[in-house]
Design an enzyme around this catalytic site. Structure first.
Site, PDB file in Angstrom:
ATOM      1  N   GLY A 115      -2.204   4.126   6.556  1.00  0.00           N
ATOM      2  CA  GLY A 115      -2.769   4.169   5.210  1.00  0.00           C
ATOM      3  C   GLY A 115      -1.730   4.645   4.204  1.00  0.00           C
ATOM      4  CE  LYS A 171       3.267   3.078  14.261  1.00  0.00           C
ATOM      5  NZ  LYS A 171       1.829   2.982  14.016  1.00  0.00           N
ATOM      6  CD  GLU A 204       8.346  12.794  10.410  1.00  0.00           C
ATOM      7  OE1 GLU A 204       9.175  13.671  10.623  1.00  0.00           O
ATOM      8  OE2 GLU A 204       7.591  12.344  11.315  1.00  0.00           O
ATOM      9  CB  THR A 235      -0.885   0.021   1.265  1.00  0.00           C
ATOM     10  OG1 THR A 235      -1.416  -1.279   1.448  1.00  0.00           O
ATOM     11  CG2 THR A 235      -1.990   1.035   1.187  1.00  0.00           C
ATOM     12  NE  ARG A 270       6.189 -11.636  -0.215  1.00  0.00           N
ATOM     13  CZ  ARG A 270       6.180 -11.141   1.005  1.00  0.00           C
ATOM     14  NH1 ARG A 270       7.282 -11.177   1.731  1.00  0.00           N
ATOM     15  NH2 ARG A 270       5.093 -10.646   1.538  1.00  0.00           N
ATOM     16  CB  ILE A 309       1.565  13.003  12.821  1.00  0.00           C
ATOM     17  CG1 ILE A 309       0.049  12.795  12.823  1.00  0.00           C
ATOM     18  CG2 ILE A 309       1.966  14.103  13.794  1.00  0.00           C
ATOM     19  CD1 ILE A 309      -0.505  12.415  14.191  1.00  0.00           C
ATOM     20  N   GLY A 356      -6.326  -1.357   4.699  1.00  0.00           N
ATOM     21  CA  GLY A 356      -4.868  -1.199   4.586  1.00  0.00           C
ATOM     22  C   GLY A 356      -4.230  -0.503   5.777  1.00  0.00           C
TER      23      GLY A 356
END
Ligand code: HSE
Length: 446
Positions: free
Chosen positions: A310, A213, A137, A20, A52, A144, A195
Site C-alpha cells: 500500500g 523479497k 528498505e 500509488t 508515463r 516493516i 493498490g
C-alpha cells in the site's frame, strides 16, 4: 557581527514512477518537509519527477517539479542528488535508470525487489565503485523495517532461520477466502482495487514477489550472495475453499510463507502455501499485514509485524532511506562489500524435511485407500491422520458408495522428506486410484 551560517544544501530528489507509492512519497515529503529537515539536518526537496502520463490526477500538485518523460533522463539530471526508483520491473527502464544514476555517483533509493533479486549484486558493486548509496528498505515487507533490522540492528547475531508472510496480496486473499468464504478471483480484484497487488498480479499469487523479497532478506540474514534462482516457488492459486475448510478442521491456517534456513546441507530457500497451527503467532497475521520472524543466536526469536503493501506503508520505508541519504548515514547495501558475501551452498528442495497435507481425488472403490496408505508405508512415511470427506450432494447421489466417483481424501503426514513424499505420490498416481494431481501443502511446526 556573527559570521554567516554555512549554507545548508538541500538534498535534491528525483522520483521516477508516480503510482500509488510514488504519489505517497511526494505527498509525505511535501507535508512533512519541516519535520524531516529538522531530523536530517538539511531540507529534502523533490525537484523533478518522471512518469508515463503527465495528465493523470494523482492528488498531488506537480507544478513545482521539473517533468521527465524518461526515467533514464531523470537519473542523469545534474540537478538531482538522489534518484528514487519506483518504476518497477527487473529490467528495462528501471534497471537502466538505476545503473545510470549509480554510475554518475547519485544515490539511489528503490522499492524494486524484482530488480534487486535479479541484479542486486551487480548494482551493489557499481554503488561501491562510485561511492553512491543503494538503499532498498521498501523492497521487502512494505512498511516493516526488516532490511535495517537485519543489516544494522542484528549485526551482532548469527541468523539460523528467517520466515514470514511477505506478500500482502496473498495474505489478504487467503484471509478473506477463509473468513468470508469468497472466491479467489473476487478477493484478487479487491486487492488490486486497494493498490496492494503488483502491476502483474501473477507475481503476487504465484509466489514470485515473495521469492524476490526472500532472496534479498536471505542475503542480508546470512551474509551470502543473492541466489534467487535457488528458491523453490509455489503460489496460492491452487488453494481451494475445501483446503481452507480442511485446514480449519485440522487446527491449521494456510499462509503463503517465504522461508530461508541454514540446514545441515546448506541454505534452503522456499516459498509455498504452508499450514501453520491456528494458535501460532504467524497464523494471527491477517489481511494485507506482513510478518517476519528471525531466529538468531544472541537476540533469540524476533518477530516484526506490520503493513506489507500500500502507498503509505511503502512510502514510509522509502522516506526512511531518503532520510538516511540526507543525513549521510547509509552503509553498504548488503552490509558487506560484495566481494565478502559468501557463495551460498544450496540445499535442494528434495532434502526438505517436514510434515505434509496431501489432498487426493480418490476413486471411491474397495482397496483404493488401502493401496495409497501402502505406498506411503513403503516410502517410510508415517501418517498422522486420514480423512475421507464426501460432499453432501455426492452422498445423496450415491449413498452406498457404488459409483466409484472420486472423493477427496486428505492425509496428514508426520515429518518426512520431500523426496520420499514425491516418490510415494508418483507411485500412487501410477497405480491409477487418483483422478487429479495431488494437492500438497507443507506443514510448518514452530
Ligand atoms: N504486491 C506486493 C504485496 C506489494 O502484495 O505485498 C509490496 O511489495
Amino acid at each position: 557581527m556573527h559570521a554567516p551560517l554555512p549554507e545548508i544544501m538541500p538534498l535534491r530528489v528525483g522520483i521516477a514512477g508516480l503510482g500509488t507509492v510514488g504519489a505517497a512519497v511526494a505527498g509525505i515529503l511535501n507535508r512533512q518537509a519541516n519535520q524531516l529537515a529538522a531530523r536530517c539536518g538539511r531540507p529534502i526537496r523533490v525537484t523533478a519527477v518522471s512518469a508515463r502520463d503527465r495528465n493523470r490526477d494523482r492528488g498531488i500538485d506537480l507544478a513545482g517539479y521539473r517533468w521527465f518523460d524518461d526515467p533514464v533522463a531523470l537519473a542523469s539530471d545534474p540537478e538531482i542528488d538522489c534518484f528514487v526508483e519506483l518504476v518497477g520491473g527487473s529490467d528495462g527502464p528501471a534497471r537502466r535508470a538505476v545503473e545510470t544514476a549509480l554510475a554518475a555517483g547519485k544515490h539511489v533509493v528503490t522499492a524494486n525487489k524484482a530488480l534487486l533479486a535479479a541484479h542486486g549484486l551487480a548494482l551493489s558493486e557499481l554503488a561501491e565503485r562510485t561511492g553512491a548509496a543503494l538503499a532498498f528498505e521498501a523492497s521487502s515487507a512494505g512498511g516493516i523495517p526488516v532490511v535495517k533490522t537485519l543489516r544494522e540492528a542484528l549485526a551482532g547475531n548469527n541468523v539460523s532461520k528467517l520466515y514470514g508472510i511477505l506478500n500482502g496480496t496473498c495474505n489478504y486473499i487467503l484471509s478473506r477466502m477463509e473468513t468470508e468464504g469468497l472466491t479467489f478471483d473476487d478477493c484478487l480484484k479487491d486487492a488490486q482495487r486497494l493498490g496492494y497487488a503488483e502491476a502483474d498480479p501473477t507475481f503476487d499469487v504465484e509466489g514470485f514477489d515473495t521469492a524476490h523479497k526472500l532472496a534479498i532478506l536471505t542475503s542480508l540474514a546470512f551474509g551470502t550472495k543473492i541466489d534467487a534462482e535457488a528458491i523453490h516457488v509455489e503460489g496460492i492459486s491452487s488453494i481451494t475453499p475445501f483446503d481452507l475448510r480442511m485446514a480449519d478442521d485440522l487446527g491449521f491456517r494456510i499462509k503463503l510463507l517465504g522461508v530461508a534456513e541454514r540446514t545441515k546441507t546448506g541454505i534452503e530457500q522456499r516459498v509455498h502455501p504452508t499450514m501453520v497451527a491456528k494458535t501460532s503467532a504467524i497464523a494471527q497475521v491477517m489481511g494485507v499485514t506482513n510478518a517476519v520472524t528471525i531466529d538468531a543466536d544472541a537476540v533469540g526469536e524476533l518477530t516484526l509485524v506490520g503493513p506489507g503493501a500500500g502507498g503509505g506503508p511503502t512510502a514510509s520505508a522509502v522516506i526512511a532511506d531518503i532520510a538516511d541519504v540526507a543525513r549521510g548515514t547509509v552503509g553498504l547495501p548488503f552490509g558487506l562489500p560484495v566481494s565478502r558475501l559468501e557463495q551460498p551452498v544450496r540445499s535442494a528442495m528434495q532434502r526438505h524435511e517436514g510434515g505434509y497435507y496431501i489432498r487426493l481425488a480418490v476413486a471411491d472403490r474397495p482397496g483404493a485407500a488401502a493401496a495409497i496408505v501402502t505406498r506411503m508405508a513403503e516410502a517410510g512415511i508415517s501418517l498422522e491422520s486420514i480423512v475421507q470427506r464426501r460432499s453432501e450432494a455426492a452422498a445423496a447421489r450415491d449413498p452406498e458408495g457404488r459409483s466409484g466417483a472420486p472423493v477427496p481424501v486428505v492425509l496428514i503426514t508426520y515429518a518426512t522428506t520431500e523426496r520420499a513424499l514425491r516418490d510415494a505420490l508418483a507411485k500412487v498416481s501410477a497405480d491409477g486410484h487418483i483422478s487429479e494431481n495431488p494437492q500438497v501443502i507443507r506443514i510448518e511446526r514452530e
